[in-house]
Design an enzyme around this catalytic site. Structure first.
Site, short mmCIF file in Angstrom:
data_model
loop_
_atom_site.label_atom_id
_atom_site.label_comp_id
_atom_site.label_asym_id
_atom_site.label_seq_id
_atom_site.Cartn_x
_atom_site.Cartn_y
_atom_site.Cartn_z
N GLY A 1 0.82 -1.21 0.00
CA GLY A 1 0.00 0.00 0.00
C GLY A 1 0.85 1.25 0.00
O GLY A 1 0.58 2.20 0.74
N TYR B 1 -14.43 -3.45 9.80
CA TYR B 1 -13.10 -2.84 9.87
C TYR B 1 -12.43 -3.15 11.21
O TYR B 1 -11.28 -3.59 11.27
CB TYR B 1 -13.22 -1.33 9.67
CG TYR B 1 -11.92 -0.58 9.84
CD1 TYR B 1 -10.97 -0.57 8.82
CD2 TYR B 1 -11.64 0.12 11.00
CE1 TYR B 1 -9.77 0.11 8.97
CE2 TYR B 1 -10.45 0.80 11.16
CZ TYR B 1 -9.52 0.79 10.14
OH TYR B 1 -8.32 1.47 10.30
#
Length: 271
Positions: A7, A156
């Protein structure tokens, strides 16, 4: 040092990649988007590798590529992740049919780290740094992928606790090898794409705060033997995560679930 950052094309990952490169370290930068990877290469001169971590076959290919290209790996930074989403009532699945937050935030890093363990051990002293979150929620093993009752925020938070639980397990497995494994909440609501999608216009911390905390776990010699711990931003000492992370039975159930999902994804017929 040779460091793999997942990422790396945006937000915290890009900041950390830039600072490591400026300091003279060799970074292999992962990203999902080829154009963004090209821009990162042009800006920083880093080597890049592309994969969509929402598909475990691509995670597997990423590991193969890293093992082919690197003869040593000093640090793996599992930074790539997915936030709660703009519409937190909409459940999303990965290419493998797994709830998306669990797939990207937990399973991708879980599988990647285990594929790269032999290289990390051969490179020791080495480190794994998992970018987790202070937002954690105990996993409901009766419905771990939230098929019956979905909330983007719950998905999440469960995935971030799963990261920390996997950190504790892998650290225990690698104790004595010279490879440490730690997790980190870098900072709260930094101005990143993930945060802006879920909470538009809301930021609490500067990107530099999270970047400094992450770089500390990557580079600080004072943490050379610290392993299996969770850190909250720049707080010098580790802190306790959600109590479920200390439950051996819960961690066992998570391992079994994770291994089952990874195996199923890698052996299923291509869609």
């Amino acid at each position: 040092m040779r460091i793999l950052v997942t990422g790396a094309t945006d937000g915290l990952g890009r900041y950390v990649t830039r600072e490591l490169t400026k300091a003279g370290h060799r970074v292999l930068a992962h990203g999902r988007n080829p154009e963004r990877l090209g821009g990162l290469h042009n800006e920083l001169g880093v080597d890049t590798v592309q994969a969509d971590l929402g598909e475990l076959r691509q995670v597997d290919r990423l590991a193969d590529e890293v093992l082919r290209r690197l003869d040593r790996l000093d640090v793996l930074v599992n930074n790539a992740g997915v936030g709660p989403g703009a519409d937190q009532s909409r459940r999303e699945e990965s290419a493998d049919g797994i709830e998306l937050r669990f797939a990207v935030n937990h399973l991708a890093g879980y599988h990647l780290a285990r594929r790269l363990v032999p290289l990390l051990v051969a490179s020791a002293p080495a480190r794994v740094v998992n970018i987790a979150s202070i937002g954690q929620e105990a996993i409901d093993f009766a419905d771990p992928l939230l098929e019956r009752s979905y909330s983007g925020m719950r998905a999440y938070r469960q995935s971030k606790l799963a990261q920390i639980m996997a950190t504790v397990d892998l650290a225990a497995e690698l104790r004595g090898t010279g490879v440490t494994v730690n997790a980190l909440h870098p900072a709260t609501l930094m101005p990143t794409t993930m945060v802006n999608e879920a909470w538009p216009g809301t930021s609490v911390s500067m990107l530099e705060q999270g970047g400094t905390a992450t770089l500390r776990l990557i580079l600080d010699e004072g943490l050379a033997t610290t392993t299996g711990r969770y850190f909250d931003s720049n707080t010098p000492d580790p802190v306790d995560p959600d109590p479920q992370a200390s439950d051996p039975d819960a961690r066992r159930r998570l391992r079994e679930l994770s291994d089952r999902l990874v195996t199923a994804a890698l052996t299923r017929a291509p869609r």
